[in-house]
Motif scaffolding. Structure first.
Motif, PDB file in Angstrom:
ATOM      1  N   LYS A 201      32.947  35.466  33.382  1.00 19.72           N
ATOM      2  CA  LYS A 201      31.750  35.151  34.193  1.00 19.72           C
ATOM      3  C   LYS A 201      31.911  33.780  34.844  1.00 19.72           C
ATOM      4  O   LYS A 201      31.664  33.611  36.036  1.00 19.72           O
ATOM      5  N   ALA A 202      32.352  32.819  34.043  1.00 19.11           N
ATOM      6  CA  ALA A 202      32.429  31.435  34.525  1.00 19.11           C
ATOM      7  C   ALA A 202      33.431  31.283  35.659  1.00 19.11           C
ATOM      8  O   ALA A 202      33.234  30.487  36.574  1.00 19.11           O
ATOM      9  N   ILE A 203      34.536  32.035  35.606  1.00 23.09           N
ATOM     10  CA  ILE A 203      35.564  31.883  36.640  1.00 23.09           C
ATOM     11  C   ILE A 203      35.473  32.976  37.691  1.00 23.09           C
ATOM     12  O   ILE A 203      36.286  33.037  38.615  1.00 23.09           O
ATOM     13  N   SER A 204      34.478  33.862  37.551  1.00 21.68           N
ATOM     14  CA  SER A 204      34.299  35.002  38.468  1.00 21.68           C
ATOM     15  C   SER A 204      35.588  35.777  38.645  1.00 21.68           C
ATOM     16  O   SER A 204      36.000  36.103  39.758  1.00 21.68           O
ATOM     17  N   SER A 205      36.250  36.050  37.542  1.00 22.23           N
ATOM     18  CA  SER A 205      37.506  36.794  37.605  1.00 22.23           C
ATOM     19  C   SER A 205      37.597  37.691  36.385  1.00 22.23           C
ATOM     20  O   SER A 205      37.162  37.304  35.296  1.00 22.23           O
ATOM     21  N   VAL A 206      38.172  38.882  36.568  1.00 23.92           N
ATOM     22  CA  VAL A 206      38.264  39.828  35.457  1.00 23.92           C
ATOM     23  C   VAL A 206      39.590  39.664  34.726  1.00 23.92           C
ATOM     24  O   VAL A 206      40.659  39.651  35.336  1.00 23.92           O
ATOM     25  N   LEU A 207      39.527  39.517  33.405  1.00 20.50           N
ATOM     26  CA  LEU A 207      40.760  39.416  32.614  1.00 20.50           C
ATOM     27  C   LEU A 207      41.080  40.754  31.944  1.00 20.50           C
ATOM     28  O   LEU A 207      42.244  41.116  31.787  1.00 20.50           O
ATOM     29  N   ILE A 208      40.004  41.457  31.524  1.00 23.36           N
ATOM     30  CA  ILE A 208      40.207  42.786  30.935  1.00 23.36           C
ATOM     31  C   ILE A 208      39.638  43.811  31.903  1.00 23.36           C
ATOM     32  O   ILE A 208      38.448  44.103  31.925  1.00 23.36           O
ATOM     33  N   ASP A 209      40.539  44.332  32.717  1.00 19.31           N
ATOM     34  CA  ASP A 209      40.168  45.262  33.779  1.00 19.31           C
ATOM     35  C   ASP A 209      40.032  46.668  33.193  1.00 19.31           C
ATOM     36  O   ASP A 209      41.006  47.223  32.677  1.00 19.31           O
ATOM     37  N   GLU A 210      38.827  47.229  33.324  1.00 17.28           N
ATOM     38  CA  GLU A 210      38.543  48.541  32.743  1.00 17.28           C
ATOM     39  C   GLU A 210      39.505  49.630  33.201  1.00 17.28           C
ATOM     40  O   GLU A 210      39.882  50.516  32.432  1.00 17.28           O
ATOM     41  N   GLU A 211      39.929  49.524  34.475  1.00 14.99           N
ATOM     42  CA  GLU A 211      40.824  50.562  34.995  1.00 14.99           C
ATOM     43  C   GLU A 211      42.232  50.415  34.455  1.00 14.99           C
ATOM     44  O   GLU A 211      42.881  51.395  34.094  1.00 14.99           O
ATOM     45  N   LYS A 212      42.718  49.155  34.419  1.00 10.11           N
ATOM     46  CA  LYS A 212      44.099  48.941  33.976  1.00 10.11           C
ATOM     47  C   LYS A 212      44.200  48.929  32.455  1.00 10.11           C
ATOM     48  O   LYS A 212      45.272  49.126  31.892  1.00 10.11           O
ATOM     49  N   MET A 213      43.069  48.624  31.784  1.00  8.81           N
ATOM     50  CA  MET A 213      43.104  48.504  30.315  1.00  8.81           C
ATOM     51  C   MET A 213      41.949  49.306  29.716  1.00  8.81           C
ATOM     52  O   MET A 213      41.044  48.747  29.090  1.00  8.81           O
ATOM     53  N   PRO A 214      41.988  50.637  29.913  1.00  8.26           N
ATOM     54  CA  PRO A 214      40.855  51.445  29.463  1.00  8.26           C
ATOM     55  C   PRO A 214      40.635  51.379  27.945  1.00  8.26           C
ATOM     56  O   PRO A 214      39.493  51.319  27.487  1.00  8.26           O
TER      57      PRO A 214
END
Lengths: 237, 234
Positions: free
Chosen positions: A181-194
């Motif tokens: 949230k703080a960096i507005s970036s996804v680290l655990i991507d639901e699509e790549k890391m279901p």
């Protein structure tokens, strides 16, 4: 007020927002161990903390019948061994499965945590690199969840129930979510890391876990405040 | 020819000069476990190594009946738990004592190694800071040994070498080499008498003597690492 009973006196020195403290609280909760939680002020550490952990001066510290144990995953192993007869087992029985569990817990601490720290404390190119490395490490964990004999097709790294690796990684969940949230970036991507995505949701909702996970608003507040501190522009020279 | 015994299915992949491989070799020797040592090449890692440890691509890699275990102190714990009826026990029985042994092994890996690496690859102010940190870390170890000896123990955990001794002991030749190459004193006999006594005691154990790497080869490796990190670009 409950007596200390068979368990003896158990005290945990920590801070509620700390992911490392969360790990220990989860282990204690899963084992149903009663303890006194002492909230430390990290800007003004107590005498008890400094005496109990003179080497690192860090939390968490578990004090069992007056004897201090330090380092979160060492504490978790201690809890497992000192209350070995209390279900559930946090570690598998088989030496090889235990070695694999230790390997992945060490991976989280030695590889993932430093990268997340990098994301947390840096900006620009350095941060971008830390983000990429964090994502790469999460992908490795996704693969481990998918292929390890203990976890393949199961709910957790440890199998049907939460185990050592789940605690090591899961303790960080609140921090990871707030960091994204703080960096507005996804680290655990639901699509790549279901699998990892589903695992994290499942873990955070589990009994024993949900009651002790840090308050997301407080973690976000902490991270945001720290990021201002770490990423403020250098004073003009 | 004997039928395939348990021992014949124990393999250790590594190179002899590695302090981490040394740790595992010491554990195997203490337990009297026969194994096949497969010498690999740091500059040209084998397919076996890369496939066995795809995550870190590092040695040591321990292969027991086809099952692969990585990370030196994890391997040492595996050895202790798998051959638990073979004396000596590398970790104590009591959970609290085990936690203390793990604490010191983790201290060696997380704090000490980092600081001595900083001495090896650093220069100027950065190196000086690493020297100070290393001295502080060695002083802490000296103090831990002082406390042990007050309880009548010659080693970290007790009267025999154990987990924490193996963790630190594997590094001894490397530590000496780093001091030589960088012309620093990190282990000071005057300030760290307990640590130095422990080093002498540990190094003199027959079983350990036969396993500690060739100082010449370690010095060679450590020198080339320093050259690599301190050449061009500063």
């Amino acid at each position: 007020m409950k007596g200390s009973g068979e368990e003896g006196q158990v005290k945990l020195l920590g801070a509620s927002i700390s992911p490392f403290v969360a790990r220990v609280r989860i282990a204690l909760a899963l084992k149903g161990i009663h303890y006194q939680f002492v909230e430390e002020n990290l800007q003004n550490k107590s005498e008890l903390l400094l005496q109990s952990n003179p080497i690192h001066k860090k939390i968490p510290v578990l004090i069992h019948n007056g004897k201090p144990v330090c380092e979160s995953m060492i504490i978790v192993q201690y809890i497992e061994e000192a209350w070995g007869n209390k279900a559930p087992n946090l570690m598998p029985k088989d030496p090889y499965d235990r070695a694999i569990a230790r390997f992945w817990a060490a991976f989280v601490d030695d590889k993932l945590v430093p990268c997340l720290r990098g994301v947390f404390t840096s900006q620009g190119e350095q941060q971008e690199k830390a983000i990429q490395e964090s994502v790469a490490n999460f992908l490795i964990l996704e693969e481990a969840l998918r292929t390890n004999p203990c976890s393949s097709g199961k709910l957790y790294f440890g199998g049907d129930e939460i185990g050592f690796v789940d605690i090591a990684l899961g303790g960080l969940s609140g921090f990871v979510k707030a960091l994204q949230k703080a960096i507005s970036s996804v680290l655990i991507d639901e699509e790549k890391m279901p699998l990892l995505s589903a695992w994290m949701d499942r873990f955070c909702e589990a009994n024993g876990v949900k009651e002790v996970m840090p308050d997301p608003a407080k973690v976000l507040e902490f991270i945001s405040a720290m990021r201002v501190k770490f990423t403020s522009p250098p004073a003009a020279k | 020819m004997e039928a395939c015994t348990e021992e014949e299915q124990v393999k250790l992949l590594g190179w002899l000069r590695s302090p981490f491989v040394t740790r595992v070799r010491i554990a195997l020797a203490l337990k009297g476990i026969q194994y096949q040592f497969i010498e690999d090449d740091a500059e040209n890692k084998s397919q076996l190594l890369l496939q066995s440890n795809p995550v870190h691509k590092k040695v040591p890699v321990f292969i027991h009946n086809g099952k692969i275990v990585c990370e030196s102190m994890i391997i040492v714990q595996y050895i202790d738990e798998t051959w638990d009826t073979k004396a000596p026990n590398l970790l104590p029985k009591d959970p609290y004592d085990r936690a203390i042994a793990r604490f010191w092994a983790a201290f060696v890996d997380d704090k000490l190694l980092l600081s001595i690496w900083g001495v090896l690859v650093g220069q100027g102010e950065k190196q000086q800071k690493a020297v100070e940190e290393s001295l502080a870390n060695f002083l802490l170890l000296d103090d831990a040994l002082r406390a042990s000896s007050c309880s009548g123990n010659a080693y970290f955990g007790g009267v025999e070498i154990g987990f924490a001794d193996i963790a630190l002991g594997g590094l001894l030749v490397t530590i000496k080499a780093i001091q030589k190459v960088t012309n620093t004193v990190l282990v000071d006999p005057q300030k760290m008498p307990h640590l130095c006594a422990w080093i002498d005691r540990f190094s003199e154990i027959d079983l350990v003597k036969g396993i500690l790497p060739d100082p010449v080869k370690v010095l060679e490796r450590v020198s080339s690492q320093r050259a690599k990190f301190t050449s061009a670009g500063n």
